[in-house]
Design an enzyme around this catalytic site. Sequence first.
Site, PDB file in Angstrom:
ATOM      1  CG  HIS A 153      -2.151  -0.817   1.012  1.00 11.43           C
ATOM      2  ND1 HIS A 153      -2.108  -2.320   1.397  1.00 11.43           N
ATOM      3  CD2 HIS A 153      -3.161  -0.450   0.667  1.00 11.43           C
ATOM      4  CE1 HIS A 153      -3.305  -2.794   1.286  1.00 11.43           C
ATOM      5  NE2 HIS A 153      -4.232  -1.900   0.634  1.00 11.43           N
ATOM      6  CE  LYS A 157      -3.954  -0.502   4.590  1.00 10.61           C
ATOM      7  NZ  LYS A 157      -5.112   0.012   4.974  1.00 10.61           N
TER       8      LYS A 157
END
Length: 264
Positions: A153, A157
């Site tokens: 990701h 995040k």
Amino acid sequence: MTRIVIAGPRGNMGKEAVTMVEETAHFELVAVIDRKNGGFTMKEVEGMTNLDIPVFEDAEVCFQETNPDVLIDLTSPQSGKIHMKLALEHNVRPVIGTTGFSDDDVSELERLAEEKELGAIIAPNFAIGAILMMKFSQMAAKYMDDIEIIEQHHDRKLDAPSGTAVKTAQLISEVRQSKKQGHPEEEETLDGARGASIDGMHIHSVRLPGLVAHQEVLFGGEGQTLKIRHDSMNRRSFMPGVKLACETVMNIDRLVYGLEHIIE
Ligand code: NAP
């Protein structure tokens, strides 16, 4: 025609949802809920699409005045929960993409939807490809039960591993006996080298700028490997799932948690 209200229309997901609703012939955007720009129309607010649609700060007033069929919420867990409760109270069917609801929150909302006999959907991942990746992984795990999950990701995040990686492992655990993988005497000479573990499956989290949301599930067997991979390149990837949820929510009378329960 399904009449829709979107909460969070200035956000990354909210903007895409506005476009999706505008582009769908059988959907009508009747209002948006934004915590800052009540009383204006969308075209008068910087950062919103050029549309003559009213903006409300108060969700309750919005539901009373516009009487929509569906609320799409893409905000924050706190406001998502409030919006969802108010929607059910006003007979509006909620489609919630906002993530971060606790199990208790979901149970409470499940009770409310049941009392009202009203459809509601909470989907922590709207990417249909990601749901298929989870389902295909569960199928493969019946036959190849040595598994490593690598999720990747963007570096903004906050949580690791991702909810999707955990959900994938949980779905696999329904069909796979818990077992220790790798060499029985394996030792980590560097902490974390083998990643996290759920029922013996290892999960590795990569965080880098430039990434969006990606996951690979690796299966190993005698003389063979199998990889099932999904990539979300941008937030448009979530919109077919939001559209499907808005259609499905009109035909159910209870809360569904997770898009995997509406994709056969
Ligand atoms: P974002 O760009 O930060 O947008 C969130 C928007 O919600 C902001 O415009 C924010 O307004 C607004 N907001 C916050 N509280 C509000 C309230 N009380 N009333 C109205 N608007 C409010 O975030 P995002 O990337 O779009 O993500 C939004 C949510 O969707 C997050 O929970 C994220 O985890 C989730 N998400 C879900 C999926 C999925 O597939 N289900 C995929 C991606 C993201 P301000 O600018 O005033 O703060």
